[in-house]
Every structure is written in structure tokens, then in C-alpha cells.
Design a protein around this motif. Structure first.
Motif: not given
Length: 257
Positions: A160, A162, A164, A186, A212-216, A229, A231, A233
Motif C-alpha cells: 500500500k 504510505v 507520512t 482514515v 501506522t493507520y489504515e486508509g481506503r 488502499l 496507510q 504513517k
């Protein structure tokens, strides 16, 4: 009845881990904390109104049961009671509207000079993150860029993309779309915003927790929507500065070649 009870227990167990968050994820930003407080306050208000209504129902059932054929005292055309019936719902709505408008203005507000600006470009079926800075002349330029590819549906690769960002600093996210309507989401931010072609949406947030957190993408944007998808960070300011410095050095090395 058994299945209904099982479903109820399942729902309770699914939300128990969130404790007083009432099903919300743990927020990682100042703005997320505000939205969580609004959510909790709304539940408190709902429980208070529900408790009052149930109390009145139980009181009427216990103390005003039919004991004879006589017509009980009527409250029709009782002006004070009718005013009360009308005023109380307006007061409830006004209070909820005030807190909602207050918190919405806080969450949607933007600053004059954010610490970090990231252009997020959504496209079928991934994301691109362009980090912007102003040079000595005040002209904005891209100092780092991360371009993703659609996440493989049946395997770990490719990874995925990222995004930051530093903790404790104001981050402005500007949203662009190259094709159709997408949505930047997120869950840990407790916030999402549409990404629309021909229009730049933006918002700001200040992260408070590293990780680190998931996003979509939260908008059904086509056949491979589920592959969009990414992430988020959140790192320390020092780690973020190193990330930008490394990106600048890589750009310079590429230009020198």
C-alpha cells in the motif's frame, strides 16, 4: 428468539472493546477527539431523553391504570402544557444544532500557514501523495512524492502507498481526482472527505499519536474500488524531516544523473 438474543450479544461484544467510545475507533488527532466528544454527548442526550420518556410511560402505567369507567381528567386545551410540548423539542434540537455547528466549524477550519501541505491525488485504482513546500520566491514545489499502484487482491505485493506526516503539527490535505469521485477515509481520524474531479477539497488535522493507520477509498468508484488502499504513517517531527530530506536528496541525485 434465540437468534435475536445471540445477535444482541454479538453486537454488545463487538462494541465492548471500544468502551466509552460507543463503537468509534480511538481518535489520533485533535479534530478526531472533538468529533468523538460530540458523538458521546449525542448518546448522553439520547439516553437522557429516552430515560425521561420511559419514566413517564412507566409512571402512567403504574399510577394511571383504568380503575373505573369514569373519564379521567383531560389535558386538551391546557395552554401551559401544550407550550411545554412544543418548546421542549425545539430546545433539544437547538442544543444539538449548536454543538454540531460549533464542532463542524472547528473541524473544517483551516489555518493561514499549515506546517505540512500534502496534495492527495486519487485515481483508479490507487493514490499519489505529493508533499509541497514554498521556495525563496514563494512558489510552491513538490519536494517528495509517493505514487501507489492498485493493491493486489490475492497477495501481499504490491504494498500500500504510505502517506507520512509528523505528529503535533498542522497538516493540510488537498484532495484531487483524475477521473471519478473518490473519498479519502482514515477511520482513525474519524473523518472522511470526497475527492471530486474538477474541484479541490481540503481539510486540516493535527495528529497526536504516532503509528501506522489504515486508509481506503470510501466511495464506490468502480470495479476495483476495493483495491484503493493506503496507510497513514504518523512519525515524530524529526523522522518526518529526515523523510523529506531523503526525498530531496534522491531527487537531486536523479537530476544530477
Amino acid at each position: 428468539m434465540r437468534s435475536a438474543g445471540a445477535l444482541g450479544l454479538l453486537a454488545m461484544s463487538a462494541t465492548a472493546c471500544s468502551g466509552s467510545r460507543l463503537g468509534m475507533p480511538e481518535p489520533i488527532s485533535i479534530q478526531g477527539e472533538r468529533m468523538l466528544q460530540l458523538w458521546q454527548g449525542s448518546w448522553i442526550a439520547a439516553f437522557a431523553v429516552g430515560g425521561l420518556v420511559w419514566g413517564l410511560i412507566i409512571w402512567a402505567v403504574l399510577f394511571h391504570r383504568k380503575r373505573s369507567d369514569d373519564l379521567p381528567p383531560q389535558v386538551r386545551y391546557n395552554l401551559p402544557i401544550e407550550i411545554l410540548y412544543t418548546a421542549v423539542p425545539f430546545v433539544i434540537i437547538a442544543v444539538l444544532f449548536y454543538f454540531t455547528a460549533r464542532d463542524q466549524n472547528f473541524v473544517e477550519s483551516t489555518s493561514e500557514n499549515p506546517d505540512v501541505v500534502v496534495d492527495v491525488i486519487a485515481y483508479q485504482w490507487s493514490w499519489q501523495f505529493d508533499y509541497k513546500e514554498k521556495d525563496a520566491s514563494g512558489k510552491e514545489q513538490t519536494v517528495a512524492s509517493v505514487t501507489g499502484v492498485p493493491v493486489a487482491p490475492n497477495g501481499p505485493a504490491p504494498g500500500k502507498p504510505v502517506m507520512t506526516i509528523p505528529s503535533g503539527e498542522t497538516v493540510r490535505v488537498r484532495l484531487h481526482s483524475n477521473d471519478v469521485i473518490h473519498s479519502f477515509w482514515v477511520p482513525a481520524l474519524i473523518y472522511k472527505k470526497d475527492v471530486m474531479p474538477g474541484f479541490v477539497n481540503e481539510f486540516e488535522f493535527t495528529a497526536t499519536k504516532n503509528g501506522t493507520y489504515e486508509g481506503r477509498c470510501a466511495e464506490l468508484c468502480g470495479v476495483d474500488h476495493s483495491r484503493m488502499l493506503f496507510q497513514l504513517k504518523v512519525v515524530s517531527p524529526e523522522q518526518y524531516d529526515k523523510f523529506i530530506a531523503d526525498s530531496k536528496a534522491a531527487q537531486a541525485a536523479g537530476g544530477a544523473q
